[in-house]
Design a protein around this motif. Structure first.
Motif, short mmCIF file in Angstrom:
data_model
loop_
_atom_site.label_atom_id
_atom_site.label_comp_id
_atom_site.label_asym_id
_atom_site.label_seq_id
_atom_site.Cartn_x
_atom_site.Cartn_y
_atom_site.Cartn_z
N ILE A 216 0.84 -1.20 0.00
CA ILE A 216 0.00 0.00 0.00
C ILE A 216 0.88 1.25 0.00
O ILE A 216 0.61 2.20 -0.74
N GLN B 106 2.17 1.86 -3.46
CA GLN B 106 1.18 2.23 -4.46
C GLN B 106 0.61 3.63 -4.27
O GLN B 106 0.19 4.27 -5.23
N VAL B 107 0.56 4.10 -3.03
CA VAL B 107 -0.11 5.37 -2.71
C VAL B 107 0.95 6.38 -2.27
O VAL B 107 1.85 6.05 -1.49
N HIS B 108 0.82 7.61 -2.73
CA HIS B 108 1.75 8.67 -2.37
C HIS B 108 1.72 8.89 -0.85
O HIS B 108 0.66 8.87 -0.22
N ASN B 109 2.90 9.11 -0.26
CA ASN B 109 3.02 9.25 1.19
C ASN B 109 2.15 10.37 1.74
O ASN B 109 1.49 10.20 2.78
N PHE C 220 -0.58 11.70 0.47
CA PHE C 220 -2.00 11.36 0.36
C PHE C 220 -2.38 10.33 1.42
O PHE C 220 -3.45 10.42 2.04
N LEU C 221 -1.51 9.36 1.64
CA LEU C 221 -1.76 8.35 2.67
C LEU C 221 -1.83 9.00 4.05
O LEU C 221 -2.71 8.68 4.86
#
Length: 155
Positions: free
Chosen positions: A103, A106-109, A111-112
């Motif tokens: 995860i 896959q996801v920008h830090n 945004f996470l």
């Protein structure tokens, strides 16, 4: 939520280095430390502490203690699993950490982090309206169905 969204949008837009980000965050904390004592009496007034406010404060403290006990309980269960079933503990931890790593990849830090902060800010309202309880209950039922189905296959 709008303040958090604006803050994260500014961080994304400005794209500061780690040192600049930490410096600005500490500067903001110093500014709040200086301004809050001076502005709080003007904004909130100098009301006396009422019994209703005392009860609400007691309720908040009780909820914090309950949350801490739940976290400690989960922590103890994790170490009990480690002692009683080390292979299961190892496989569970490796799988869980692999999913978290995937995860994170896959996801920008930023945004996470925004999603986590938003969830934490919305959590009390979701909990108060029973939404968390509803979905946790649904997840528990599904897990129990899977475990019962697995037991039937083993028999």
């Amino acid at each position: 939520m709008s303040t958090v969204s604006f803050s994260f949008l500014m961080i994304y837009y400005l794209d500061p280095s780690v040192l600049s980000g930490v410096s600005c965050f500490v500067m903001f904390l110093c500014l709040a430390d200086y301004l809050v004592p001076a502005l709080a009496p003007r904004i909130f007034g100098s009301n006396k502490w009422t019994t209703e406010q005392q009860q609400r404060f007691h309720e908040i403290c009780s909820n914090l203690v309950k949350s801490r006990r739940r976290i400690v309980g989960w922590w103890k269960r994790l170490f009990t699993l480690k002692e009683e079933k080390p292979k299961m503990y190892f496989l569970t931890m490796v799988f869980s950490l692999a999913v978290v790593a995937w995860i994170g990849q896959q996801v920008h830090n930023l945004f996470l982090t925004y999603l986590i902060v938003s969830f934490l800010l919305l959590f009390p309202g979701l909990n108060q309206h029973g939404i968390i309880t509803k979905y946790v209950g649904m997840a528990k039922r599904e897990i129990n169905k899977l475990l019962k189905h697995k037991e039937k296959k083993n028999e």
